[in-house]
Design a protein around this motif. Structure first.
Motif, PDB file in Angstrom:
ATOM      1  N   ILE A 196     -26.739  27.764   8.293  1.00  0.00           N
ATOM      2  CA  ILE A 196     -26.940  29.120   6.648  1.00  0.00           C
ATOM      3  C   ILE A 196     -26.026  29.306   5.550  1.00  0.00           C
ATOM      4  N   SER A 197     -25.358  29.821   5.006  1.00  0.00           N
ATOM      5  CA  SER A 197     -24.131  30.384   4.091  1.00  0.00           C
ATOM      6  C   SER A 197     -23.718  31.557   4.416  1.00  0.00           C
ATOM      7  N   GLU A 204     -27.918  40.144   1.882  1.00  0.00           N
ATOM      8  CA  GLU A 204     -28.569  38.799   1.143  1.00  0.00           C
ATOM      9  C   GLU A 204     -28.208  37.522   2.635  1.00  0.00           C
ATOM     10  N   VAL A 205     -27.067  37.452   3.464  1.00  0.00           N
ATOM     11  CA  VAL A 205     -27.573  36.831   4.472  1.00  0.00           C
ATOM     12  C   VAL A 205     -28.525  36.878   5.695  1.00  0.00           C
ATOM     13  N   ASP A 207     -31.674  38.415   5.067  1.00  0.00           N
ATOM     14  CA  ASP A 207     -32.567  37.483   4.412  1.00  0.00           C
ATOM     15  C   ASP A 207     -32.991  35.933   4.734  1.00  0.00           C
ATOM     16  N   ARG A 208     -31.298  35.370   4.307  1.00  0.00           N
ATOM     17  CA  ARG A 208     -31.486  34.145   4.568  1.00  0.00           C
ATOM     18  C   ARG A 208     -30.893  33.908   5.987  1.00  0.00           C
ATOM     19  N   ALA A 211     -35.317  33.926   6.305  1.00  0.00           N
ATOM     20  CA  ALA A 211     -36.234  33.126   6.042  1.00  0.00           C
ATOM     21  C   ALA A 211     -35.451  31.734   6.585  1.00  0.00           C
ATOM     22  N   ALA A 212     -34.670  31.374   7.532  1.00  0.00           N
ATOM     23  CA  ALA A 212     -34.575  29.669   8.201  1.00  0.00           C
ATOM     24  C   ALA A 212     -35.308  29.878   9.474  1.00  0.00           C
TER      25      ALA A 212
END
Length: 219
Positions: A196-197, A204-205, A207-208, A211-212
């Motif tokens: 992930i970025s 935000e990171v 949450d990303r 989700a991943a």
């Protein structure tokens, strides 16, 4: 879940590890904490590590692996853990594979935090620390002091640590690329890597990442 967190210096691994471990209700196991705990408690592994460190030498893989094994066998890690800073190289990754197999366990995911190299340099080289209190941290771009070179909190002088110089950061990145980054290929071959970025706000990171991980877990 059993997760390994990977990423270059400046990717925000420590911050994300704390949030992710909290969200997943699993212990955050960092190499730094392992060393500090074993040394302060005077364990045999801690004594060995301290002897190497006091002599200015790197702690051998087998000592680090032993500390990690002991920690993962603690009751709070029975249903999962998040490893931060371990494994640091392919030899340690293979040792972890062997440990988990012997315990009839497996990793659920290897979360790779991706950050462009120039951004890593910008993040770390831009840090400024107060000479009066190292807890007062600023950044020339992201959280600048009201007055350049002066701590907003106590008026102390702000300085750049030697470890944060651009030259040192690029050296650390080279070490990461040659020693740690190869574990990503090791785990990619096992279908475990989720990339992930790590750009953007902390939440935000997180949450990303969540989700991943849900997607990887479902797979």
């Amino acid at each position: 879940m059993r997760i390994v967190l990977v990423g270059p210096p400046g990717a925000g691994k420590g911050t994300q590890a704390a949030f992710l471990a909290g969200n997943l209700s699993i212990p955050h196991i960092s190499t730094g904490d392992l060393f500090r705990a074993n040394i302060s408690q005077g364990t045999e592994l801690g004594k060995q590590a301290k002897a190497y460190m006091d002599a200015g030498n790197l702690v051998p893989d087998e000592v680090t692996i032993g500390m990690a094994k002991d920690r993962m066998e603690q009751p709070d890690a029975e249903h999962g853990f998040l490893l931060d800073g371990f494994p640091r190289n392919v030899a340690q990754a293979k040792a972890l594979d062997t440990m988990l197999e012997a315990a009839d366990m497996k990793l659920d995911a290897v979360l790779d935090l991706e950050v462009p190299e120039d951004e890593v340099v910008k993040r770390i080289a831009g840090r400024r620390i107060c000479r009066n209190d190292s807890a007062h941290v600023f950044h020339v771009t992201y959280s600048p002091p009201k007055q350049a070179g002066v701590c907003d909190v106590c008026g102390g002088e702000l300085y750049q640590r030697d470890d944060d110089s651009e030259e040192t950061v690029r050296t650390r990145l080279e070490v990461y690329h040659t020693q740690t980054e190869p574990i990503i290929d090791h785990y990619r071959a096992q279908g475990l890597v989720v990339t992930i970025s790590a750009l953007g706000k902390v939440n935000e990171v997180t949450d990303r990442a969540m989700a991943a991980l849900r997607g990887e877990h479902a797979a």
